[in-house]
Scaffold this motif. Structure first.
Motif, PDB file in Angstrom:
ATOM      1  N   UNK A   6      -1.808 -10.069  19.995  1.00 41.53           N
ATOM      2  CA  UNK A   6      -0.566  -9.290  20.123  1.00 41.53           C
ATOM      3  C   UNK A   6       0.562  -9.930  19.312  1.00 41.53           C
ATOM      4  N   UNK A   7       0.692 -11.233  19.441  1.00 39.97           N
ATOM      5  CA  UNK A   7       1.757 -11.950  18.720  1.00 39.97           C
ATOM      6  C   UNK A   7       1.565 -11.816  17.207  1.00 39.97           C
ATOM      7  N   UNK A   8       0.316 -11.972  16.740  1.00 37.85           N
ATOM      8  CA  UNK A   8       0.035 -11.846  15.310  1.00 37.85           C
ATOM      9  C   UNK A   8       0.388 -10.448  14.812  1.00 37.85           C
ATOM     10  N   UNK A   9      -0.063  -9.420  15.524  1.00 39.09           N
ATOM     11  CA  UNK A   9       0.192  -8.042  15.099  1.00 39.09           C
ATOM     12  C   UNK A   9       1.691  -7.737  15.119  1.00 39.09           C
ATOM     13  N   UNK A  10       2.374  -8.190  16.152  1.00 36.36           N
ATOM     14  CA  UNK A  10       3.822  -7.999  16.221  1.00 36.36           C
ATOM     15  C   UNK A  10       4.515  -8.636  15.015  1.00 36.36           C
ATOM     16  N   UNK A  11       4.194  -9.902  14.761  1.00 37.90           N
ATOM     17  CA  UNK A  11       4.822 -10.610  13.640  1.00 37.90           C
ATOM     18  C   UNK A  11       4.476  -9.957  12.302  1.00 37.90           C
ATOM     19  N   UNK A  12       3.244  -9.510  12.167  1.00 36.16           N
ATOM     20  CA  UNK A  12       2.819  -8.859  10.925  1.00 36.16           C
ATOM     21  C   UNK A  12       3.576  -7.545  10.715  1.00 36.16           C
ATOM     22  N   UNK A  17       7.388  -4.555   7.635  1.00 33.00           N
ATOM     23  CA  UNK A  17       8.533  -3.640   7.616  1.00 33.00           C
ATOM     24  C   UNK A  17       9.693  -4.246   6.821  1.00 33.00           C
ATOM     25  N   UNK A  18      10.041  -5.487   7.141  1.00 32.49           N
ATOM     26  CA  UNK A  18      11.151  -6.154   6.447  1.00 32.49           C
ATOM     27  C   UNK A  18      10.897  -6.250   4.949  1.00 32.49           C
ATOM     28  N   UNK A  19       9.689  -6.634   4.577  1.00 27.45           N
ATOM     29  CA  UNK A  19       9.377  -6.792   3.162  1.00 27.45           C
ATOM     30  C   UNK A  19       9.328  -5.468   2.413  1.00 27.45           C
ATOM     31  N   UNK A  20       8.816  -4.426   3.044  1.00 26.47           N
ATOM     32  CA  UNK A  20       8.822  -3.107   2.396  1.00 26.47           C
ATOM     33  C   UNK A  20      10.261  -2.669   2.132  1.00 26.47           C
ATOM     34  N   UNK A  21      11.130  -2.860   3.113  1.00 26.53           N
ATOM     35  CA  UNK A  21      12.537  -2.485   2.919  1.00 26.53           C
ATOM     36  C   UNK A  21      13.159  -3.293   1.780  1.00 26.53           C
ATOM     37  N   UNK A  22      12.859  -4.584   1.704  1.00 25.19           N
ATOM     38  CA  UNK A  22      13.392  -5.433   0.629  1.00 25.19           C
ATOM     39  C   UNK A  22      12.861  -5.006  -0.738  1.00 25.19           C
ATOM     40  N   UNK A  23      11.555  -4.707  -0.794  1.00 23.17           N
ATOM     41  CA  UNK A  23      10.932  -4.279  -2.047  1.00 23.17           C
ATOM     42  C   UNK A  23      11.567  -2.970  -2.522  1.00 23.17           C
ATOM     43  N   UNK A  24      11.736  -2.035  -1.599  1.00 22.35           N
ATOM     44  CA  UNK A  24      12.342  -0.759  -1.973  1.00 22.35           C
ATOM     45  C   UNK A  24      13.770  -0.959  -2.462  1.00 22.35           C
ATOM     46  N   UNK A  25      14.528  -1.769  -1.756  1.00 17.00           N
ATOM     47  CA  UNK A  25      15.914  -2.046  -2.146  1.00 17.00           C
ATOM     48  C   UNK A  25      15.966  -2.676  -3.538  1.00 17.00           C
ATOM     49  N   UNK A  26      15.126  -3.686  -3.764  1.00 12.59           N
ATOM     50  CA  UNK A  26      15.104  -4.371  -5.061  1.00 12.59           C
ATOM     51  C   UNK A  26      14.653  -3.429  -6.181  1.00 12.59           C
TER      52      UNK A  26
END
Length: 149
Positions: A6-12, A17-26
C-alpha cells in the motif's frame, strides 16, 4: 494487501502524478504553446477534436461550474485555441470547437499521453493489462466519487 505494498503504491501514484504535472509544465514552457497553463491544456483535452461538445458537457466532464468554465473559455478563446459555435438545432446551446492552434496543442498533448501509456504497459501480456484496467477503473470510480463532494 500488506502495508508495504500500500505504501509503495501510494508513493508511486503521488510521484507519478507530480512528475507528469512537472513534465507537462516544462514541455509547455519550451513549446510554441508557452502562453497556456496546464489547467488550460487539460481543458483543451476535455473539449477534444471535432466533437463540438457543449459548455454544459465540458463543465460536467471536468466537474466545474459553468461560470468557472466560462472564465477559462474566455481566456482560451482570446488566445486563439477555441471557438464558440451556436448550436443550430437549439440556439440556447453553445458548442465548443478547437481552432487549428487548439488542435495542434491537443495532438501534441495526446502524443505525450500515448507514450506514457505505452511505457506503462510495456512488458505486460493481455491478462495483466486486463488487471491493470480493472485497477484503473476502481481508481477512477473512487476519484470521480470523491470529486463530487
Amino acid at each position: 494487501m500488506n502495508i508495504e505494498d500500500q505504501r509503495f503504491i501510494n508513493n508511486a501514484l503521488v510521484d507519478v502524478y507530480d512528475n507528469i504535472m512537472r513534465i507537462e509544465e516544462k514541455s509547455i514552457r519550451k513549446s510554441q504553446f508557452n502562453d497556456i497553463t496546464v489547467k488550460e491544456l487539460h481543458l483543451i483535452h476535455a473539449i477534444g477534436l471535432g466533437s463540438n461538445k457543449s459548455i454544459s458537457e465540458v463543465a460536467r466532464l471536468l466537474n466545474l461550474s459553468k461560470g468557472t468554465l466560462t472564465i477559462n473559455l474566455n481566456i482560451l478563446e482570446r488566445k486563439g485555441y477555441l471557438n464558440r459555435i451556436q448550436n443550430k438545432q437549439d440556439r440556447r446551446i453553445t458548442n465548443l470547437k478547437l481552432t487549428r492552434k487548439g488542435k495542434l496543442l491537443y495532438r501534441a498533448h495526446d502524443a505525450f499521453h500515448k507514450k506514457l501509456v505505452e511505457s506503462f504497459l510495456s512488458g505486460f501480456d493481455e491478462d495483466e493489462v486486463h488487471l491493470i484496467k480493472k485497477a484503473m477503473i476502481n481508481l477512477q470510480n473512487f476519484v470521480n466519487e470523491a470529486a463530487k463532494y
